[in-house]
Write a protein that holds these residues in place. Structure first.
Motif, PDB file in Angstrom:
ATOM      1  N   GLN A   1       0.825  -1.214   0.000  1.00  0.00           N
ATOM      2  CA  GLN A   1       0.000   0.000   0.000  1.00  0.00           C
ATOM      3  C   GLN A   1       0.857   1.261   0.000  1.00  0.00           C
ATOM      4  OE1 GLN A   1      -2.754  -0.464   3.246  1.00  0.00           O
ATOM      5  NE2 GLN A   1      -3.731  -2.237   2.293  1.00  0.00           N
ATOM      6  N   ALA A   2       1.946   1.251   0.740  1.00  0.00           N
ATOM      7  CA  ALA A   2       2.843   2.411   0.752  1.00  0.00           C
ATOM      8  C   ALA A   2       3.425   2.637  -0.642  1.00  0.00           C
ATOM      9  CB  ALA A   2       3.955   2.214   1.776  1.00  0.00           C
ATOM     10  N   PHE A   3       3.750   1.556  -1.338  1.00  0.00           N
ATOM     11  CA  PHE A   3       4.249   1.683  -2.705  1.00  0.00           C
ATOM     12  C   PHE A   3       3.156   2.252  -3.618  1.00  0.00           C
ATOM     13  CE2 PHE A   3       4.511  -0.198  -6.970  1.00  0.00           C
ATOM     14  CZ  PHE A   3       5.650   0.452  -7.411  1.00  0.00           C
ATOM     15  N   GLN A   4       1.948   1.732  -3.494  1.00  0.00           N
ATOM     16  CA  GLN A   4       0.845   2.212  -4.322  1.00  0.00           C
ATOM     17  C   GLN A   4       0.569   3.700  -4.099  1.00  0.00           C
ATOM     18  OE1 GLN A   4      -2.072  -1.056  -3.312  1.00  0.00           O
ATOM     19  NE2 GLN A   4      -2.578  -0.709  -5.459  1.00  0.00           N
ATOM     20  N   ARG A   5       0.713   4.158  -2.866  1.00  0.00           N
ATOM     21  CA  ARG A   5       0.479   5.575  -2.546  1.00  0.00           C
ATOM     22  C   ARG A   5       1.701   6.440  -2.846  1.00  0.00           C
ATOM     23  NH1 ARG A   5      -1.770   3.084   2.211  1.00  0.00           N
ATOM     24  NH2 ARG A   5       0.160   3.609   3.300  1.00  0.00           N
ATOM     25  N   GLU A   6       2.748   5.799  -3.403  1.00  0.00           N
ATOM     26  CA  GLU A   6       3.997   6.475  -3.755  1.00  0.00           C
ATOM     27  C   GLU A   6       4.704   7.080  -2.543  1.00  0.00           C
ATOM     28  OE1 GLU A   6       3.615   9.082  -7.130  1.00  0.00           O
ATOM     29  OE2 GLU A   6       2.344   7.659  -8.183  1.00  0.00           O
ATOM     30  N   GLU A   7       4.525   6.435  -1.402  1.00  0.00           N
ATOM     31  CA  GLU A   7       5.211   6.856  -0.179  1.00  0.00           C
ATOM     32  C   GLU A   7       6.614   6.265  -0.112  1.00  0.00           C
ATOM     33  OE1 GLU A   7       2.577   5.664   2.943  1.00  0.00           O
ATOM     34  OE2 GLU A   7       1.075   7.160   2.402  1.00  0.00           O
ATOM     35  N   ILE A   8       6.806   5.140  -0.803  1.00  0.00           N
ATOM     36  CA  ILE A   8       8.125   4.514  -0.905  1.00  0.00           C
ATOM     37  C   ILE A   8       8.348   4.120  -2.358  1.00  0.00           C
ATOM     38  CG2 ILE A   8       8.204   3.679   1.486  1.00  0.00           C
ATOM     39  CD1 ILE A   8       7.471   0.893   0.459  1.00  0.00           C
ATOM     40  N   THR A   9       9.617   4.043  -2.742  1.00  0.00           N
ATOM     41  CA  THR A   9       9.962   3.660  -4.109  1.00  0.00           C
ATOM     42  C   THR A   9       9.876   2.154  -4.278  1.00  0.00           C
ATOM     43  OG1 THR A   9      12.309   3.376  -3.612  1.00  0.00           O
ATOM     44  CG2 THR A   9      11.579   5.605  -4.263  1.00  0.00           C
ATOM     45  N   SER A  10       9.929   1.714  -5.524  1.00  0.00           N
ATOM     46  CA  SER A  10       9.935   0.272  -5.778  1.00  0.00           C
ATOM     47  C   SER A  10      11.187  -0.365  -5.178  1.00  0.00           C
ATOM     48  CB  SER A  10       9.841  -0.026  -7.270  1.00  0.00           C
ATOM     49  OG  SER A  10      10.925   0.540  -7.971  1.00  0.00           O
ATOM     50  N   GLY A  11      12.295   0.349  -5.220  1.00  0.00           N
ATOM     51  CA  GLY A  11      13.529  -0.171  -4.627  1.00  0.00           C
ATOM     52  C   GLY A  11      13.408  -0.373  -3.130  1.00  0.00           C
ATOM     53  N   LYS A  12      12.802   0.591  -2.457  1.00  0.00           N
ATOM     54  CA  LYS A  12      12.607   0.484  -1.002  1.00  0.00           C
ATOM     55  C   LYS A  12      11.611  -0.624  -0.689  1.00  0.00           C
ATOM     56  CE  LYS A  12      14.133   2.566   1.915  1.00  0.00           C
ATOM     57  NZ  LYS A  12      15.300   2.277   2.774  1.00  0.00           N
ATOM     58  N   ALA A  13      10.548  -0.730  -1.483  1.00  0.00           N
ATOM     59  CA  ALA A  13       9.569  -1.802  -1.269  1.00  0.00           C
ATOM     60  C   ALA A  13      10.224  -3.169  -1.457  1.00  0.00           C
ATOM     61  CB  ALA A  13       8.390  -1.642  -2.226  1.00  0.00           C
ATOM     62  N   ARG A  14      11.025  -3.296  -2.521  1.00  0.00           N
ATOM     63  CA  ARG A  14      11.728  -4.571  -2.765  1.00  0.00           C
ATOM     64  C   ARG A  14      12.653  -4.902  -1.605  1.00  0.00           C
ATOM     65  NH1 ARG A  14      13.153  -2.328  -7.765  1.00  0.00           N
ATOM     66  NH2 ARG A  14      15.328  -2.519  -7.179  1.00  0.00           N
ATOM     67  N   GLN A  15      13.366  -3.901  -1.128  1.00  0.00           N
ATOM     68  CA  GLN A  15      14.292  -4.110  -0.014  1.00  0.00           C
ATOM     69  C   GLN A  15      13.540  -4.605   1.223  1.00  0.00           C
ATOM     70  OE1 GLN A  15      16.099  -0.503   1.444  1.00  0.00           O
ATOM     71  NE2 GLN A  15      17.887  -1.600   2.196  1.00  0.00           N
ATOM     72  N   LYS A  16      12.441  -3.946   1.559  1.00  0.00           N
ATOM     73  CA  LYS A  16      11.658  -4.331   2.738  1.00  0.00           C
ATOM     74  C   LYS A  16      11.054  -5.726   2.586  1.00  0.00           C
ATOM     75  CE  LYS A  16      10.309   0.315   4.193  1.00  0.00           C
ATOM     76  NZ  LYS A  16      10.278   0.335   5.644  1.00  0.00           N
TER      77      LYS A  16
END
Length: 80
Positions: free
Chosen positions: A15-30
């Motif tokens: 959801q944070a990725f969808q809302r553009e609160e985090i990047t795809s790179g940060k989402a992948r890392q998490k």
């Protein structure tokens, strides 16, 4: 995927990725995923993956350049 994450934590990251609160790179890392895994994971959820930063794009380009899959395809095509 990071198996230490609960279902709720995974959904919060998505959801944070969808809302553009985090990047795809940060989402992948998490999530503990490669670029390819993340793309497939999001595709299964009908969520488009796009680059929000040059850094994300560069990271994916480096990852794919050294991907065993890419190397196998190049080998089969006679390109080394």
């Amino acid at each position: 995927m990071n198996t230490n994450l609960s279902h709720e934590e995974v959904e919060q990251i998505v959801q944070a990725f969808q809302r553009e609160e985090i990047t795809s790179g940060k989402a992948r890392q998490k999530l503990g995923m490669s670029a390819i895994e993340f793309g497939k994971f999001m595709q299964e959820r009908n969520i488009p993956v796009y680059y929000t930063s040059q850094e994300d794009y560069d990271m994916d380009a480096r990852t794919l350049k050294h991907s065993p899959i890419r190397q196998e395809i190049r080998k089969r095509l006679g390109r080394t």
